[in-house]
Write an enzyme that holds these catalytic residues in place. Structure first.
Site, PDB file in Angstrom:
ATOM      1  N   CYS A 160      -5.311   1.840   6.247  1.00  0.00           N
ATOM      2  CA  CYS A 160      -6.003   0.785   6.637  1.00  0.00           C
ATOM      3  C   CYS A 160      -5.366   0.044   7.874  1.00  0.00           C
ATOM      4  CB  CYS A 160      -5.920  -0.241   5.687  1.00  0.00           C
ATOM      5  SG  CYS A 160      -4.074  -1.063   5.553  1.00  0.00           S
ATOM      6  N   HIS A 168       0.794  -1.095  -0.031  1.00  0.00           N
ATOM      7  CA  HIS A 168      -0.016  -0.067  -0.089  1.00  0.00           C
ATOM      8  C   HIS A 168       0.943   1.438   0.002  1.00  0.00           C
ATOM      9  CE1 HIS A 168      -3.536  -2.220   2.078  1.00  0.00           C
ATOM     10  NE2 HIS A 168      -3.050  -2.661   0.930  1.00  0.00           N
ATOM     11  N   CYS A 186      -1.548  -0.736   7.635  1.00  0.00           N
ATOM     12  CA  CYS A 186      -0.646   0.607   7.418  1.00  0.00           C
ATOM     13  C   CYS A 186      -0.745   1.360   8.630  1.00  0.00           C
ATOM     14  CB  CYS A 186      -1.245   1.418   6.151  1.00  0.00           C
ATOM     15  SG  CYS A 186      -0.791   0.831   4.774  1.00  0.00           S
ATOM     16  N   GLU A 220       1.210   3.634   2.278  1.00  0.00           N
ATOM     17  CA  GLU A 220       1.775   4.023   3.420  1.00  0.00           C
ATOM     18  C   GLU A 220       2.658   2.993   3.826  1.00  0.00           C
ATOM     19  OE1 GLU A 220      -2.547   5.172   3.368  1.00  0.00           O
ATOM     20  OE2 GLU A 220      -1.602   3.609   3.041  1.00  0.00           O
TER      21      GLU A 220
END
Length: 160
Positions: free
Chosen positions: A88, A58, A91, A60
């Site tokens: 999420c 992701h 992260c 991040e």
């Protein structure tokens, strides 16, 4: 809005949103992130789950992974991370482990989940409130601009 009238948060969020558009151009989902220290961008990343064939890459988590690997810095309490959308659970957990100082995001996870037809939750708050480390959080910076990109992308694609 000219850069003269934008706040620092808006300037850096605009860059995260720009990166979310690049993520789509590169074949990934529309999420972008920027890491800032002392008013300067020190690292940036976009979602790369499809191009890296890694569902954990992701924006991040990928940024944290790459920044820490390249700099050997693993304590980010002096840094601010800007994300086009609320991180999420995974992260957010990574942000706890690196002791991120501050998180700023555009659209919330609840916004994203509503686009996807789900109820959603405030992931970062749930993780931070139940962890040993609590980054400062500023939500909703350029939220509408972030939502526009999410709506456009997920109107045509499924999540994951």
């Amino acid at each position: 809005m000219s850069t003269d009238t934008m706040t620092e948060d808006e300037i850096f969020m605009r860059e995260a949103i720009r990166l979310s558009k690049f993520a789509v151009e590169h074949g990934n989902e529309p999420f972008g992130t920027v890491l800032v220290k002392e008013g300067k961008i020190v690292f940036s990343n976009e979602n790369q789950i499809y191009t890296k064939h890694d569902p954990t890459f992701h924006g991040e988590a990928g940024l944290i992974r790459e920044f820490c690997a390249q700099t050997a810095i693993t304590d980010l309490h002096e840094y601010t991370l800007y994300s086009s959308c609320e991180p999420c659970f995974m992260c957010s957990g990574a942000m706890v482990w690196v002791k991120l100082g501050r998180l700023v995001y555009g659209a919330g996870n609840i916004d994203l989940e509503h686009i996807l037809g789900n109820e959603g939750c405030n992931c970062s708050k749930m993780v931070f409130d139940n962890s040993f480390w609590h980054p400062q959080v500023t939500a909703g910076i350029l939220r509408e601009e972030s939502l526009e990109i999410l709506r456009e992308y997920f109107g045509k694609h499924q999540k994951g």
